[in-house]
Motif scaffolding. Structure first.
Motif, PDB file in Angstrom:
ATOM      1  N   LYS A  48       4.968  14.272 -11.486  1.00  0.00           N
ATOM      2  CA  LYS A  48       5.373  14.304 -12.895  1.00  0.00           C
ATOM      3  C   LYS A  48       4.304  14.956 -13.759  1.00  0.00           C
ATOM      4  O   LYS A  48       4.613  15.720 -14.684  1.00  0.00           O
TER       5      LYS A  48
ATOM      6  N   LYS B 121       3.867   1.553  -1.163  1.00  0.00           N
ATOM      7  CA  LYS B 121       4.504   1.693  -2.474  1.00  0.00           C
ATOM      8  C   LYS B 121       3.517   2.247  -3.507  1.00  0.00           C
ATOM      9  O   LYS B 121       3.886   3.060  -4.355  1.00  0.00           O
ATOM     10  N   ALA B 122       2.265   1.843  -3.415  1.00  0.00           N
ATOM     11  CA  ALA B 122       1.239   2.344  -4.330  1.00  0.00           C
ATOM     12  C   ALA B 122       1.021   3.836  -4.116  1.00  0.00           C
ATOM     13  O   ALA B 122       0.890   4.606  -5.077  1.00  0.00           O
TER      14      ALA B 122
ATOM     15  N   GLN C 198       3.206   5.933  -2.893  1.00  0.00           N
ATOM     16  CA  GLN C 198       4.418   6.605  -3.373  1.00  0.00           C
ATOM     17  C   GLN C 198       4.383   6.729  -4.903  1.00  0.00           C
ATOM     18  O   GLN C 198       4.747   7.757  -5.459  1.00  0.00           O
ATOM     19  N   THR C 199       3.926   5.704  -5.585  1.00  0.00           N
ATOM     20  CA  THR C 199       3.814   5.728  -7.048  1.00  0.00           C
ATOM     21  C   THR C 199       2.787   6.769  -7.493  1.00  0.00           C
ATOM     22  O   THR C 199       3.019   7.509  -8.460  1.00  0.00           O
ATOM     23  N   VAL C 200       1.674   6.854  -6.783  1.00  0.00           N
ATOM     24  CA  VAL C 200       0.646   7.845  -7.104  1.00  0.00           C
ATOM     25  C   VAL C 200       1.199   9.253  -6.900  1.00  0.00           C
ATOM     26  O   VAL C 200       0.999  10.146  -7.735  1.00  0.00           O
ATOM     27  N   ASP C 201       1.894   9.480  -5.789  1.00  0.00           N
ATOM     28  CA  ASP C 201       2.482  10.800  -5.539  1.00  0.00           C
ATOM     29  C   ASP C 201       3.510  11.156  -6.602  1.00  0.00           C
ATOM     30  O   ASP C 201       3.581  12.304  -7.070  1.00  0.00           O
ATOM     31  N   SER C 202       4.318  10.195  -6.994  1.00  0.00           N
ATOM     32  CA  SER C 202       5.315  10.424  -8.037  1.00  0.00           C
ATOM     33  C   SER C 202       4.632  10.753  -9.368  1.00  0.00           C
ATOM     34  O   SER C 202       5.066  11.664 -10.082  1.00  0.00           O
ATOM     35  N   ALA C 203       3.560  10.060  -9.691  1.00  0.00           N
ATOM     36  CA  ALA C 203       2.822  10.323 -10.934  1.00  0.00           C
ATOM     37  C   ALA C 203       2.196  11.712 -10.906  1.00  0.00           C
ATOM     38  O   ALA C 203       2.209  12.430 -11.911  1.00  0.00           O
ATOM     39  N   LYS C 204       1.662  12.103  -9.735  1.00  0.00           N
ATOM     40  CA  LYS C 204       1.075  13.442  -9.612  1.00  0.00           C
ATOM     41  C   LYS C 204       2.133  14.517  -9.807  1.00  0.00           C
ATOM     42  O   LYS C 204       1.901  15.530 -10.468  1.00  0.00           O
TER      43      LYS C 204
ATOM     44  N   ARG D 155       0.826  -1.197   0.000  1.00  0.00           N
ATOM     45  CA  ARG D 155       0.000   0.000   0.000  1.00  0.00           C
ATOM     46  C   ARG D 155       0.865   1.254   0.000  1.00  0.00           C
ATOM     47  O   ARG D 155       0.562   2.220  -0.698  1.00  0.00           O
TER      48      ARG D 155
END
Length: 164
Positions: free
Chosen positions: A14, A3-4, A6-12, A1
């Protein structure tokens, strides 16, 4: 959860960065001038190419339809004209829009890049024309005065002869 998230925050992050770059790119006047040139050129030459392609395609299609006309009782001529016209319309608009986009974009880019020189040339031309207008006005006024003087002299001679 985690990691998901963190990936969402990174996508936002970018996506936000990409949005900011796109805004900066769209606000650039050089890009705007080029885009206007592309749109104008594509519209103009695309329409012209479509009309030319339609006419040429119809003629060629009808000519090709003449060959089997004996076997189709003449129906192949209008069918050939319709198919040729449609193909010509499609190809003419595609080729015309592509050529117009390229040439219009290049013209818009070049005009914006040389806008200072173009403005300077316009200013010089306007000043030359206005000085020429002033010279012509002066010569016209001098000519009118000369004609008035000559007419007065001629009138005086005519009046002087009739009184004598």
């Amino acid at each position: 959860r985690a990691k998901a998230l963190q990936t969402v925050d990174s996508a936002k992050a970018k996506a936000s960065e990409a949005r900011d770059k796109a805004h900066a790119f769209a606000k650039n006047d050089h890009v705007r001038a080029t885009a206007v040139g592309v749109a104008g050129g594509a519209t103009t030459l695309g329409t012209t190419g479509a009309a030319t392609g339609l006419c040429a395609g119809t003629v060629v299609g009808a000519a090709v339809g003449v060959v089997p006309a004996l076997f189709t009782f003449g129906l192949s001529i209008p069918v050939g004209a319709a198919l040729g016209g449609g193909a010509g319309l499609f190809m003419g608009s595609a080729v015309g829009a592509t050529a117009g986009a390229l040439s219009g974009g290049a013209a818009g880019y070049g005009a914006y890049a040389k806008r200072g020189e173009i403005q300077e040339l316009r200013t010089k031309t306007v000043s030359r024309i206005s000085s020429g207008v002033d010279i012509v006005k002066g010569k016209a006024a001098a000519s009118a005065d000369y004609i008035k003087d000559r007419a007065s002299a001629a009138r005086a001679r005519v009046v002087g002869k009739s009184a004598a």
